[in-house]
Design a protein around this motif. Structure first.
Motif, PDB file in Angstrom:
ATOM      1  N   THR A  52     -30.568 -27.271 -45.134  1.00 50.48           N
ATOM      2  CA  THR A  52     -30.192 -27.920 -44.162  1.00 50.48           C
ATOM      3  C   THR A  52     -31.490 -28.636 -43.709  1.00 50.48           C
ATOM      4  OG1 THR A  52     -28.902 -28.962 -41.996  1.00 50.48           O
ATOM      5  CG2 THR A  52     -29.592 -26.637 -41.782  1.00 50.48           C
TER       6      THR A  52
ATOM      7  N   ILE B 163     -26.898 -34.472 -46.971  1.00 49.57           N
ATOM      8  CA  ILE B 163     -27.099 -33.423 -46.536  1.00 49.57           C
ATOM      9  C   ILE B 163     -26.057 -33.369 -45.415  1.00 49.57           C
ATOM     10  CG2 ILE B 163     -28.537 -31.288 -46.356  1.00 49.57           C
ATOM     11  CD1 ILE B 163     -30.017 -32.351 -48.352  1.00 49.57           C
ATOM     12  N   GLN B 164     -26.929 -34.168 -44.352  1.00 43.11           N
ATOM     13  CA  GLN B 164     -26.224 -34.227 -42.854  1.00 43.11           C
ATOM     14  C   GLN B 164     -24.889 -34.428 -42.707  1.00 43.11           C
ATOM     15  OE1 GLN B 164     -28.146 -32.648 -40.735  1.00 43.11           O
ATOM     16  NE2 GLN B 164     -29.485 -32.287 -42.803  1.00 43.11           N
ATOM     17  N   LEU B 165     -24.347 -35.221 -43.499  1.00 45.11           N
ATOM     18  CA  LEU B 165     -22.884 -35.310 -43.495  1.00 45.11           C
ATOM     19  C   LEU B 165     -22.331 -34.172 -44.363  1.00 45.11           C
ATOM     20  CD1 LEU B 165     -22.440 -38.817 -45.504  1.00 45.11           C
ATOM     21  CD2 LEU B 165     -21.923 -38.016 -42.994  1.00 45.11           C
ATOM     22  N   GLY B 166     -23.156 -33.950 -45.507  1.00 52.81           N
ATOM     23  CA  GLY B 166     -21.657 -32.406 -45.489  1.00 52.81           C
ATOM     24  C   GLY B 166     -21.388 -32.683 -47.005  1.00 52.81           C
TER      25      GLY B 166
ATOM     26  N   ASP C 263     -21.023 -31.036 -50.934  1.00 49.61           N
ATOM     27  CA  ASP C 263     -20.636 -29.913 -50.825  1.00 49.61           C
ATOM     28  C   ASP C 263     -19.436 -29.549 -51.584  1.00 49.61           C
ATOM     29  OD1 ASP C 263     -19.365 -27.231 -50.940  1.00 49.61           O
ATOM     30  OD2 ASP C 263     -17.859 -27.639 -48.815  1.00 49.61           O
TER      31      ASP C 263
END
Lengths: 459, 459
Positions: free
Chosen positions: A209, A267-270, A273
Motif C-alpha cells: 500500500t 492501489i489506494q482505491l483497491g 485486487d
C-alpha cells in the motif's frame, strides 16, 4: 555437429532464435525449436536451413526424453515452474541446460548431481535476472580488485517504451507481461507483498500500500529522469553479490516520472485486487466501478470525488492520466465474472498497447558508492578515504516489434552463453548463475557487438 | 439406541460434548468422541457412561469407514477443508452429517446424492455461520408474513471478552482463532481481500488497506457501543436470505470502540503481512522491527516517528494501545525465521490471552429496516409507508474457560439440531443450511433454555 534444443518460442525468444540460426553455419549447430504451437515455432525459424520447428509438449514424457536425447544442450524458455521436468531429464541424459529464470529451490537441489554428471545448468542469464548480474558483478569485482570497500549498491531496471514512441500521458506501454504490471508488488505476484531493502545500514520494509508512494528518482545520461519503486527482494543480493557490509542495498523497477503516483491511485482505491469478483461486471460501467470503490461522500461527479479522495486537484497530472484511460466514462465493461485487476488489465491492454511502428526500450542502471582502503598513515574520522561513485548504465532500444529491446536483452545472453558452453569457454559445472568472471566477461564482451553496452561513469 | 460419532474434540466442542452426554440417557444415545489426541477426547467426555473417547485420524480410511458404519449421525468439527472425505463416506453409508462450516462447492455438489440417499447434510449450524442464519431468517420471514418489504439488513457479530474481564486498553482478548484475527481481511484469509456490501442501493468495495478505517458504530442495549468492520462477503447473503431488493446489506465484525483505529496502525505499517520473512527475526528487537516498517524520517524516538506517521498525538488512545503491547521495547523477538504477522501473533498471544477467571462474550445484532405495503389510497412520495426498524440482539457470556460463550454458541445449535434430526423433527434431506422454519424455530426455541436468546426491539 552440435544439437541445440530450444523449448518455448514465444515473444521473448525471437532474437535468441535469430542468434542461434545466424551462428549455426559457423558453429556447426543444428537448432530444434519446439513450441506447443508449431506455427509459432515455424514462423520464428524463417525456413533457416539449420533450424527446424517441432510441436513440443513438455508434459509428453516420451517426447521430452526423445528430443532431449538428440540434443547436446537444452535452452528452456518455458515458464519457470515448468523447468523441473526438463532439468531432471537433462540430468539423466547428461545434457547442459540454460534458462533465464530464477534458480528455484528444486533447481538448486540438483547442483551436486549436475556436477557429478559433468553438465552445467546455467540459470538467470536473460535480462533481469541476467544482464543485471553480469554488469553489476563486473564493477563489484573491479572495485574489490583495487581494494575498494562497497558502501552502496542500487540497481534499477525497467521495460519501457522508447522516447520516440512515448505518446501517452502515462509514458508507459506494455512491452512485457501485462498481468505482472497490474499485480506488481502484491502477494499474488511471485515477488511478494512487502519490499525489503537496506538504507543507511538499516533494513526497510515497504508494504504494497506504500510501494508506489515510496519512490526514488534517478537520472540516466542522455535519457533524463526516471522514477523507481522498490522490488521485493533486495536483501538476498547482498549474499549473492558478496556485499555483506554495504550500508545501502536496493533494487528497483523504473518508470517515467509521474507514473507511480498515478498508479498508486489504483492501489489506494483497491482496484488492483485479483482475488474478488466484481458483481455483474459484464453490465456495469467503468465509472460505476470506480464509484463502488470510493468511500461514500456527497455531491459532485465521480471524477470530483476521486480527486478529493486522492487529495489531487481535478486537473492534476494524476487525474489527467486517469481520465485518459477512460475510467470516468459511462461505458460498459463487458467482461464476464471478472476481478477488478482483470478489468483494469483489459482496459490497459487497449490503451497501453504498442502501435505497429512503436519501439520499446530497456533501461538498466547500477549505482555504486565505495571507499578505497584508508591510508593507514592518516588518522582521524574525516580522512578515512573519500567516497567514490560509479554509475553503470545501459539503454537498449528495440529494432521493431519482433526484435524488441526486451527480446534482445533476454535472448542474446542466453544465445551467447550457449555458444560459450558448447565451445567449452565456460567450463563450470553444476547449477550456476552468471555472477562469475568466467561467464560475465565473455558474455558482456559479445553483447557489445549488438550495441548492448554499459557506460561507466566514475565520479 | 442411536449412535452419534463426533469427530474433533477441540476447544469449541466442549459444550457440544456436554450437551450430547447430558441428553444421552433420555434420548438413548451412545456418543463416540474421536480426536487425533485421545487425551483431549477423554478429558472432554469426563467418564460419562454413555460416551467414549477414541483416537480418530480422518486420513485413516479403514477407521473412517469403520467408525462411520457404527454411527447413525456424524458431527464433524474438523477444519472445513477436511469434511469432504467424511461427507463422501456418509453418503456411501447413508448417514446424516452435521457441521458448523460454510458449504463448500464440493459439499454443495453432494446435494442430489444426499437426497437420493435419504440423509441430511446440515451445515452452517454453529454461531457464525449458524445462529446468524437462524435469528435473521426468523425476523425476515416474520416481516414478509405481515406484508413488509425489507429495505435494510445489517448483521454484526463479535467474539469478545466479557465486560467484567475487560481489563486492557484494547478491550480485546483472543477467545477464538488468534491467527484469523491477525490476518482478518487479507487475501490469505479465507474471507478475501476486498469487502463488498450494499449501501443506499449501490455496491461498495473496501480494500484491506481501508477496511479498519471504514467502520460503523452500533449500540447494543445494556452493553453500550461497539464498532464494526465489514466482512468480505455481504452481497451473497441477498440470495441466501431472499433479500433481492434491499438497499442496504452489510455484515460486520464487532470490536470495542477504538480497536479498529489502533489495529489499522499495524495495517498501515504493513506489519500484518504473512508472506515475507523478517531478516534475523530471532535477534532483532520489537522496536527495531517497527522502525524497519516506518518511512525514513529524521529525529526522535521510534514512538514519536510512529505517532507522526499515523497522524496521532503521542499520548492518543491509539498510541497508548500500541505502547501497552510493548512494541517500543528494546526486547528481543526471539522467533526464528518468522513473518511480521507471526511475530505480531506471538506477541498478541502473550498480551491478549484470557486469564484463568476471565470470561468471554459473544455479541450478535441484526438491524432491519422495512416498509409495510403502501396504502394504495394514499398518493405522493411522502406517504409511501413509514420506515419501520427492528433490532434483534443476543449477548452470551461464557460460564468459564471450558464452557465459553464461543463454545456454547457454536456447540449448542449443533447439538440441538442433531437431536432434532435423530428424532425426525427435522425431516429435510440433502445439503442444507438452517435458513428455514423447520430448523430455526425449534433450534432457537431450545437455545432459550440455555439463556441464548434474541431480544427484538421494534422502533
Amino acid at each position: 555437429m552440435k544439437n541445440i534444443l530450444l523449448i518455448g518460442a514465444g515473444r521473448s525468444a525471437s532474437t535468441l532464435i535469430k542468434y542461434l540460426s545466424d551462428n549455426s553455419q559457423k558453429e556447426n549447430w543444428k537448432v530444434t525449436v519446439g513450441d506447443i504451437s508449431e506455427d509459432i515455432a515455424k514462423q520464428k525459424i524463417k525456413n533457416h536451413p539449420n533450424s527446424h520447428a517441432i510441436v513440443f509438449d513438455v508434459n509428453n514424457e516420451d517426447q521430452r526424453v526423445g528430443e532431449i536425447s538428440k540434443a547436446d544442450l537444452v535452452i528452456s524458455m518455458l515458464p519457470a515452474t515448468m523447468h523441473l521436468s526438463v532439468a531432471q531429464e537433462c540430468l539423466k541424459q547428461k545434457k547442459h541446460l540454460v534458462t533465464a529464470s530464477y534458480v528455484s529451490k528444486q533447481m538448486k537441489e540438483l547442483d551436486t548431481e549436475a556436477k557429478k554428471a559433468g553438465v552445467i545448468f546455467l540459470n538467470e542469464i536473460g535480462l533481469d535476472p541476467g544482464i543485471d548480474h553480469l554488469s553489476a558483478m563486473k564493477v563489484i569485482d573491479d572495485v574489490k580488485a583495487k581494494g575498494g570497500k562497497m558502501i552502496t549498491f542500487k540497481s534499477y531496471c525497467g521495460g519501457l517504451v522508447a522516447p520516440e514512441s512515448n505518446d501517452n500521458p502515462w509514458g508507459y506501454k506494455f512491452t512485457w507481461n501485462p498481468r505482472a504490471v497490474v499485480i506488481a508488488g502484491q502477494s499474488g505476484d511471485a515477488t511478494g507483498a512487502t519490499a525489503q531493502y537496506l538504507q543507511n545500514g538499516k533494513i526497510k520494509y515497504i508494504p504494497y500500500t506504500r510501494l508506489f508512494s515510496n519512490t526514488e528518482n534517478i537520472s540516466v545520461e542522455k535519457y533524463g529522469k526516471f522514477e523507481a519503486y522498490a522490488n521485493r527482494d533486495s536483501l538476498s543480493y547482498m549474499e549473492l553479490y558478496g556485499l555483506h557490509d554495504v550500508k545501502n542495498m536496493l533494487r528497483g523497477t523504473l518508470r517515467i516520472p509521474g507514473f507511480c503516483r498515478a498508479w498508486n491511485a489504483f492501489i489506494q482505491l483497491g482496484i488492483t485486487d485479483d482475488n474478488c469478483n466484481v458483481s455483474n461486471s459484464e453490465n456495469i460501467t467503468y465509472v460505476s466501478l470506480i464509484e463502488s470503490f470510493l468511500p461514500e461522500s456527497k455531491g459532485g461527479s465521480v471524477k470530483k470525488k476521486l480527486a478529493k479522495f486522492l487529495h489531487e486537484k481535478e486537473n492534476s497530472p494524476v487525474m489527467k492520466k486517469l481520465d485518459w484511460l477512460g475510467i470516468f466514462k459511462n461505458q460498459k465493461i463487458g467482461l464476464h465474472d471478472s476481478s477488478p485487476a482483470e478489468i483494469l488489465l483489459d482496459l490497459l491492454m487497449k490503451k497501453w498497447s504498442l502501435k505497429p511502428d512503436d519501439k520499446d526500450m530497456v533501461v538498466m542502471q547500477h549505482e555504486f558508492e565505495y571507499k578505497l582502503t584508508p591510508n593507514l598513515s592518516l588518522r582521524g574520522d574525516g580522512r578515512r578515504g573519500e567516497v567514490k561513485r560509479i554509475t553503470s548504465s545501459m539503454v537498449v532500444i528495440g529494432d521493431n516489434q519482433i526484435n524488441t529491446a526486451m527480446s534482445k536483452t533476454v535472448g542474446l545472453p542466453l544465445g551467447i552463453s550457449t555458444k560459450l558452453i558448447l565451445n567449452e569457454k565456460i567450463k563450470l559445472k553444476g547449477v550456476c548463475i552468471p555472477t562469475v568472471k568466467e561467464i560475465y566477461n565473455p558474455v558482456l564482451s559479445e553483447l557489445e557487438n549488438f550495441s548492448i553496452r554499459f557506460i561507466e561513469k566514475h565520479h
